[in-house]
Enzyme design. Sequence first.
Site, PDB file in Angstrom:
ATOM      1  N   LEU A   1       0.811  -1.221   0.000  1.00 38.52           N
ATOM      2  CA  LEU A   1       0.000   0.000   0.000  1.00 38.52           C
ATOM      3  C   LEU A   1       0.841   1.266   0.000  1.00 38.52           C
ATOM      4  O   LEU A   1       1.898   1.343   0.613  1.00 38.52           O
ATOM      5  CB  LEU A   1      -0.921   0.004   1.229  1.00 38.52           C
TER       6      LEU A   1
ATOM      7  N   HIS B   1      -3.354   4.204  -2.881  1.00 35.36           N
ATOM      8  CA  HIS B   1      -4.371   3.276  -2.369  1.00 35.36           C
ATOM      9  C   HIS B   1      -5.156   3.937  -1.235  1.00 35.36           C
ATOM     10  O   HIS B   1      -6.380   3.797  -1.149  1.00 35.36           O
ATOM     11  CB  HIS B   1      -3.712   2.015  -1.802  1.00 35.36           C
TER      12      HIS B   1
ATOM     13  N   GLY C   1      -8.637   3.572  -9.225  1.00 38.39           N
ATOM     14  CA  GLY C   1      -7.815   4.736  -9.528  1.00 38.39           C
ATOM     15  C   GLY C   1      -7.715   5.015 -11.022  1.00 38.39           C
ATOM     16  O   GLY C   1      -7.658   4.088 -11.834  1.00 38.39           O
ATOM     17  N   GLU C   2      -7.673   6.301 -11.354  1.00 37.20           N
ATOM     18  CA  GLU C   2      -7.433   6.689 -12.756  1.00 37.20           C
ATOM     19  C   GLU C   2      -6.001   6.380 -13.175  1.00 37.20           C
ATOM     20  O   GLU C   2      -5.669   6.450 -14.347  1.00 37.20           O
ATOM     21  CB  GLU C   2      -7.728   8.184 -12.943  1.00 37.20           C
TER      22      GLU C   2
ATOM     23  N   GLN D   1      -8.209   0.187 -17.046  1.00 37.20           N
ATOM     24  CA  GLN D   1      -8.854  -0.764 -16.132  1.00 37.20           C
ATOM     25  C   GLN D   1     -10.161  -0.181 -15.591  1.00 37.20           C
ATOM     26  O   GLN D   1     -11.177  -0.879 -15.501  1.00 37.20           O
ATOM     27  CB  GLN D   1      -7.900  -1.077 -14.984  1.00 37.20           C
TER      28      GLN D   1
END
Length: 282
Positions: free
Chosen positions: A33, A37, A149-150, A155
């Site tokens: 992490l 995150h 997340g961008e 994804q």
Amino acid sequence: MLIFNKKSDLSAFLSPLLNQNKSIGFVPTMGALHQGHLSLLKKSLLENDVTVMSIFVNPTQFNNTEDLDKYPRTLERDVQIMQDLSNNIIVYAPEVEDIYEGYTASESFDYDGLENQMEGKHRPGHFDGVGTIVKRLFEIVKPSKAYFGEKDFQQLQIVKKLVSKYNISVEIIGCPIHREANGLAMSSRNERLSEPAREKAAIIYQILNSAKEIFKRNSVVETHQFVENEFKKHPEFQLEYFEIAEETTLLPISEKESNKKYRGFIAIFIENIRLIDNISLN
Ligand code: AMP
């Protein structure tokens, strides 16, 4: 903080909460992490009654066994980081067996072509692995909202497509890219870089930002040329791709059209570590 290793135990814990109509926020990760995150986690903690974070290095989304073997696994440290943030996080950290039950393979997905570009093109099977794990985790956790997340923009679009195609009842929330002070997009893979390489990698974002300026006044081809030429000046980098694509279809463009939103996407190696980043261009 509660930590579950078995999906049956996690489901048994979550089921009464679902019956009480509690909202469940979900943050799937592969661990190691970092603040990127944690930005997703903080948003989920604010917006939901309960937050679940999964930590699972999903073997089926790796097309390169060395990358899978060397992926950092730091569960104890991750748990400590979460404990320091909040006592209200529920962790699901399964073994491969709990997810794949003896058959570690991907299902096949059709994401209407989103899977054929960029990461999909360069990492065959990657998005089948992503779809497989995300769908299974959604079935186990049954979240109301899930945070992505961008940083992994393709994804994010693929997960949105997955839930719409499979009628999965979850709201997908995209979260901005968290960066190190020098601009490098945070990533668990950054931990594998030497300190000098981690500093040098700051130029990825600098070049993306310059490309954004170039794109405003120049053609798509000229923007490509600019990026390729810039990296040629830095032979410690090996550019895998730079693409300019429309945000929703992810189709690469050769000419700009008005009223369309474009992004620049990059994958690049330094010290044999593959890094990705992206930037909104207009
Ligand atoms: P990963 O553990 O790399 O699979 O990432 C788990 C989630 O965190 C994914 O939705 C990623 O897009 C997101 N994420 C990873 N790095 C960042 C970052 N630098 N900023 C924002 N989100 C990120």
